[in-house]
Every structure is written in structure tokens, then in C-alpha cells.
Design a protein around this motif. Structure first.
Motif, PDB file in Angstrom:
ATOM      1  N   SER A  29      56.852  18.281  81.925  1.00 13.35           N
ATOM      2  CA  SER A  29      57.631  19.359  82.548  1.00 13.35           C
ATOM      3  C   SER A  29      58.964  19.629  81.859  1.00 13.35           C
ATOM      4  CB  SER A  29      57.882  19.020  84.020  1.00 13.35           C
ATOM      5  OG  SER A  29      58.632  17.819  84.121  1.00 13.35           O
ATOM      6  N   GLY A  30      59.251  18.924  80.768  1.00 12.31           N
ATOM      7  CA  GLY A  30      60.569  19.044  80.156  1.00 12.31           C
ATOM      8  C   GLY A  30      60.655  19.911  78.917  1.00 12.31           C
ATOM      9  N   TYR A  31      59.681  20.811  78.745  1.00 10.93           N
ATOM     10  CA  TYR A  31      59.723  21.652  77.544  1.00 10.93           C
ATOM     11  C   TYR A  31      60.920  22.595  77.560  1.00 10.93           C
ATOM     12  CZ  TYR A  31      55.022  20.128  76.340  1.00 10.93           C
ATOM     13  OH  TYR A  31      53.938  19.372  75.995  1.00 10.93           O
ATOM     14  N   GLN A  51      66.369  26.354  78.205  1.00 12.81           N
ATOM     15  CA  GLN A  51      66.191  24.907  78.069  1.00 12.81           C
ATOM     16  C   GLN A  51      65.566  24.342  79.343  1.00 12.81           C
ATOM     17  OE1 GLN A  51      66.709  24.267  74.985  1.00 12.81           O
ATOM     18  NE2 GLN A  51      67.743  26.242  74.711  1.00 12.81           N
ATOM     19  N   SER A  52      65.179  23.080  79.296  1.00 15.93           N
ATOM     20  CA  SER A  52      64.496  22.471  80.434  1.00 15.93           C
ATOM     21  C   SER A  52      65.387  22.459  81.682  1.00 15.93           C
ATOM     22  CB  SER A  52      64.055  21.055  80.098  1.00 15.93           C
ATOM     23  OG  SER A  52      65.161  20.247  79.755  1.00 15.93           O
ATOM     24  N   ASP A  53      66.711  22.456  81.500  1.00 20.50           N
ATOM     25  CA  ASP A  53      67.626  22.454  82.653  1.00 20.50           C
ATOM     26  C   ASP A  53      67.952  23.858  83.144  1.00 20.50           C
ATOM     27  OD1 ASP A  53      70.868  21.908  80.950  1.00 20.50           O
ATOM     28  OD2 ASP A  53      69.327  23.464  80.727  1.00 20.50           O
ATOM     29  N   SER A  57      70.095  31.393  76.648  1.00 20.36           N
ATOM     30  CA  SER A  57      70.904  31.955  75.554  1.00 20.36           C
ATOM     31  C   SER A  57      70.155  33.135  74.951  1.00 20.36           C
ATOM     32  CB  SER A  57      71.205  30.896  74.496  1.00 20.36           C
ATOM     33  OG  SER A  57      70.020  30.336  73.974  1.00 20.36           O
ATOM     34  N   TYR A  58      70.910  34.050  74.328  1.00 20.69           N
ATOM     35  CA  TYR A  58      70.339  35.278  73.785  1.00 20.69           C
ATOM     36  C   TYR A  58      71.026  35.631  72.476  1.00 20.69           C
ATOM     37  CZ  TYR A  58      68.958  35.823  78.691  1.00 20.69           C
ATOM     38  OH  TYR A  58      68.439  35.621  79.942  1.00 20.69           O
ATOM     39  N   ILE A  59      70.327  36.371  71.637  1.00 18.47           N
ATOM     40  CA  ILE A  59      71.010  36.950  70.493  1.00 18.47           C
ATOM     41  C   ILE A  59      71.793  38.164  70.988  1.00 18.47           C
ATOM     42  CG2 ILE A  59      69.361  36.111  68.795  1.00 18.47           C
ATOM     43  CD1 ILE A  59      68.125  38.935  68.747  1.00 18.47           C
ATOM     44  N   ASP A  60      72.830  38.533  70.226  1.00 17.44           N
ATOM     45  CA  ASP A  60      73.740  39.583  70.685  1.00 17.44           C
ATOM     46  C   ASP A  60      73.044  40.910  70.953  1.00 17.44           C
ATOM     47  OD1 ASP A  60      76.630  38.552  68.674  1.00 17.44           O
ATOM     48  OD2 ASP A  60      75.874  37.871  70.617  1.00 17.44           O
ATOM     49  N   SER A 100      65.600  21.072  71.958  1.00 18.58           N
ATOM     50  CA  SER A 100      66.154  22.369  72.342  1.00 18.58           C
ATOM     51  C   SER A 100      65.708  23.487  71.405  1.00 18.58           C
ATOM     52  CB  SER A 100      67.672  22.299  72.387  1.00 18.58           C
ATOM     53  OG  SER A 100      68.199  22.046  71.109  1.00 18.58           O
ATOM     54  N   VAL A 101      65.541  24.658  71.986  1.00 19.32           N
ATOM     55  CA  VAL A 101      65.204  25.869  71.256  1.00 19.32           C
ATOM     56  C   VAL A 101      66.447  26.751  71.249  1.00 19.32           C
ATOM     57  CG1 VAL A 101      63.746  27.919  71.213  1.00 19.32           C
ATOM     58  CG2 VAL A 101      62.784  25.722  71.937  1.00 19.32           C
TER      59      VAL A 101
END
Length: 123
Positions: A29-31, A51-53, A57-60, A100-101
Motif C-alpha cells: 500500500s506504500g507506492y 506520494q504514499s502520504d 506536486s505538479y509541474i508549473d 518517491s516520484v
């Protein structure tokens, strides 16, 4: 791990689409996950990450227009895309990793990918 995207299609400029990515084949479950896109003649790039938490985040170029979210109970990742522009035309892929991605990354080391769904923004 299998990832299957859906929800792509043809939409007019200013319109909206919601992409979905169903994950199966693992109980982990932590992907950390992301939505990547590959525009014609360009490299594949992460436009939004979660993220798993739950941190996002995004590109501008998509901030304020795209929203990434997930439903852990359904093992499904989403990308809500509003105010679409012609330059958003691309194949959109979802990806998953145990590290992290990052938005803006090319995801060269990410092990799990869907096959992609085409999004075309045109009048």
C-alpha cells in the motif's frame, strides 16, 4: 503490479477530462505514484505526482488546472484535468514506485507503468 489507465479522449480547448489508473497485482500500500505524459516529439515527463502520504506536486504548466488524487480503498489513481489546452495533447501514463516520484522527472528508474491513454485537445 499491473496499471491500467482509462478516461482519455478528444476534448475541446477549455474542456475537462478525468483519467483513472487502476492498480492490481500487489497488496503493498506504500507506492508513490505519478502521471506522466509524452507529447509528440518530446520525452515522457511527470506532470503530477502523489506520494504514499498524500503529498502532491505538479509541474508549473499544469498547476491550478490539473489535480492528482487517489482512492486507496479502490487502488485507483486519478488525474482531473480542467481548462485543457492544445499543448496538453499527449499520451498519458500512470506509474508507480516504492521510492518517491517527482513532478518534472523522466521516471527512467520507475519499474511499473501502464500502457497509456491518449488525450487530444482540439476544436
Amino acid at each position: 503490479v499491473q496499471l491500467v489507465e482509462s478516461g482519455g479522449g478528444l476534448v475541446q480547448p477549455g474542456g475537462s477530462l478525468r483519467l483513472s489508473c487502476a492498480r492490481s497485482g500487489s497488496t503493498y500500500s506504500g507506492y508513490h505514484m505519478g502521471w506522466f505524459r509524452q507529447r509528440p516529439g518530446k520525452e515522457r515527463k511527470c506532470v503530477a505526482a502523489i506520494q504514499s502520504d498524500g503529498t502532491t506536486s505538479y509541474i508549473d504548466s499544469v498547476k491550478g488546472r490539473f489535480t492528482i488524487s487517489k482512492d486507496n480503498a479502490k487502488n485507483t489513481l486519478y488525474l482531473q484535468m480542467d481548462s485543457l489546452k492544445a499543448e496538453d495533447t499527449a499520451i498519458y501514463y500512470c506509474a508507480a514506485d516504492i521510492v518517491s516520484v517527482d513532478a518534472g522527472s523522466f521516471g527512467l528508474s520507475i519499474p511499473y507503468w501502464g500502457r497509456g491513454t491518449q488525450v487530444t485537445v482540439s476544436s
